[in-house]
Scaffold this motif. Structure first.
Motif, PDB file in Angstrom:
ATOM      1  N   HIS A  28       0.838  -1.205   0.000  1.00 47.12           N
ATOM      2  CA  HIS A  28       0.000   0.000   0.000  1.00 47.12           C
ATOM      3  C   HIS A  28       0.875   1.259   0.000  1.00 47.12           C
ATOM      4  O   HIS A  28       0.599   2.224  -0.732  1.00 47.12           O
ATOM      5  N   THR A  29       1.927   1.264   0.809  1.00 42.12           N
ATOM      6  CA  THR A  29       2.851   2.403   0.856  1.00 42.12           C
ATOM      7  C   THR A  29       3.531   2.603  -0.495  1.00 42.12           C
ATOM      8  O   THR A  29       3.668   3.737  -0.980  1.00 42.12           O
ATOM      9  N   ILE A  30       3.950   1.503  -1.123  1.00 38.23           N
ATOM     10  CA  ILE A  30       4.596   1.578  -2.437  1.00 38.23           C
ATOM     11  C   ILE A  30       3.635   2.155  -3.471  1.00 38.23           C
ATOM     12  O   ILE A  30       4.022   3.015  -4.283  1.00 38.23           O
ATOM     13  N   GLU A  31       2.383   1.732  -3.468  1.00 41.40           N
ATOM     14  CA  GLU A  31       1.395   2.260  -4.409  1.00 41.40           C
ATOM     15  C   GLU A  31       1.154   3.754  -4.186  1.00 41.40           C
ATOM     16  O   GLU A  31       1.076   4.541  -5.142  1.00 41.40           O
ATOM     17  N   THR A  32       1.050   4.150  -2.920  1.00 40.19           N
ATOM     18  CA  THR A  32       0.838   5.557  -2.594  1.00 40.19           C
ATOM     19  C   THR A  32       2.029   6.403  -3.052  1.00 40.19           C
ATOM     20  O   THR A  32       1.848   7.464  -3.664  1.00 40.19           O
ATOM     21  N   GLN A  33       3.230   5.910  -2.777  1.00 38.57           N
ATOM     22  CA  GLN A  33       4.421   6.649  -3.191  1.00 38.57           C
ATOM     23  C   GLN A  33       4.562   6.663  -4.716  1.00 38.57           C
ATOM     24  O   GLN A  33       5.017   7.654  -5.289  1.00 38.57           O
ATOM     25  N   ALA A  36       2.216   9.326  -5.931  1.00 35.36           N
ATOM     26  CA  ALA A  36       2.784  10.651  -5.632  1.00 35.36           C
ATOM     27  C   ALA A  36       3.941  10.961  -6.581  1.00 35.36           C
ATOM     28  O   ALA A  36       4.068  12.086  -7.067  1.00 35.36           O
ATOM     29  N   LEU A  37       4.768   9.956  -6.873  1.00 34.40           N
ATOM     30  CA  LEU A  37       5.886  10.149  -7.793  1.00 34.40           C
ATOM     31  C   LEU A  37       5.387  10.484  -9.193  1.00 34.40           C
ATOM     32  O   LEU A  37       5.927  11.376  -9.860  1.00 34.40           O
ATOM     33  N   SER A  39       2.538  11.931  -9.945  1.00 33.07           N
ATOM     34  CA  SER A  39       1.991  13.286  -9.874  1.00 33.07           C
ATOM     35  C   SER A  39       3.113  14.314  -9.905  1.00 33.07           C
ATOM     36  O   SER A  39       3.037  15.319 -10.633  1.00 33.07           O
ATOM     37  N   LYS A  40       4.160  14.082  -9.137  1.00 32.46           N
ATOM     38  CA  LYS A  40       5.287  15.016  -9.107  1.00 32.46           C
ATOM     39  C   LYS A  40       5.999  15.050 -10.462  1.00 32.46           C
ATOM     40  O   LYS A  40       6.453  16.109 -10.899  1.00 32.46           O
ATOM     41  N   THR A  41       6.093  13.908 -11.138  1.00 32.12           N
ATOM     42  CA  THR A  41       6.723  13.860 -12.458  1.00 32.12           C
ATOM     43  C   THR A  41       5.922  14.690 -13.460  1.00 32.12           C
ATOM     44  O   THR A  41       6.493  15.449 -14.252  1.00 32.12           O
ATOM     45  N   GLN A  42       4.600  14.562 -13.424  1.00 27.48           N
ATOM     46  CA  GLN A  42       3.754  15.353 -14.325  1.00 27.48           C
ATOM     47  C   GLN A  42       3.893  16.843 -14.029  1.00 27.48           C
ATOM     48  O   GLN A  42       3.980  17.674 -14.949  1.00 27.48           O
ATOM     49  N   GLU A  43       3.917  17.193 -12.753  1.00 28.11           N
ATOM     50  CA  GLU A  43       4.065  18.600 -12.370  1.00 28.11           C
ATOM     51  C   GLU A  43       5.431  19.129 -12.808  1.00 28.11           C
ATOM     52  O   GLU A  43       5.539  20.248 -13.323  1.00 28.11           O
ATOM     53  N   LEU A  44       6.467  18.320 -12.643  1.00 31.74           N
ATOM     54  CA  LEU A  44       7.805  18.713 -13.061  1.00 31.74           C
ATOM     55  C   LEU A  44       7.876  18.894 -14.577  1.00 31.74           C
ATOM     56  O   LEU A  44       8.487  19.853 -15.067  1.00 31.74           O
TER      57      LEU A  44
END
Length: 142
Positions: A28-33, A36-37, A39-44
């Motif tokens: 679950h933690t891996i999926e959440t991260q 998030a990764l 999302s951050k890649t798209q924003e970057l």
């Protein structure tokens, strides 16, 4: 010994259950991260494209500013050249010197002194307040 085996099996099942729960939490933690990764890649990527666009705009503005400076320098040089020519002509020609030194007529001076107008209503109001230009002379014989 027969009692130890069920106790050992129960203990092993408890340990396996606890490990399965930890593994589930880790997944679950891996999926959440991962989300998030992503999302951050798209924003970057979006920010990077904005920076590229701003860089292109800055370069274009810099080129245009340079072009305008060159045009202003050329205009200034041309103005100086024309002014020099006028001064030379004034020195050469007495009639031209007299004409250049003659003050402008009062009507022309008044036209040059009119205020900046914003719109038709302001122009009409300024016209009604100012002295009208006298009409030209019309000859009676036509």
């Amino acid at each position: 010994m027969m009692r130890v085996i069920p106790l050992f099996v129960a203990l092993m099942l408890t340990v396996l259950g606890w490990q399965a729960w930890r593994l589930n939490e880790a997944l679950h933690t891996i999926e959440t991260q991962g989300a998030a990764l992503k999302s951050k890649t798209q924003e970057l990527t979006r920010k990077n494209s904005q920076l590229i666009g701003l860089s292109i705009l800055t370069e274009t503005n810099s080129q245009e500013q340079t072009r305008l400076y060159v045009a202003a320098e050329q205009t200034t040089a041309l103005l100086r050249s024309r002014q020099r020519l006028i001064e030379e002509l004034k020195r050469e020609n007495e009639d031209l010197r007299r004409w250049a030194d003659t003050p402008l007529p009062a009507d022309i001076i008044r036209l040059r002194e009119r205020p900046a107008l914003a719109g038709g209503a302001a122009y009409r109001e300024w016209l009604s307040q100012s002295d009208a230009v006298p009409p030209g002379k019309v000859s009676a014989a036509q």
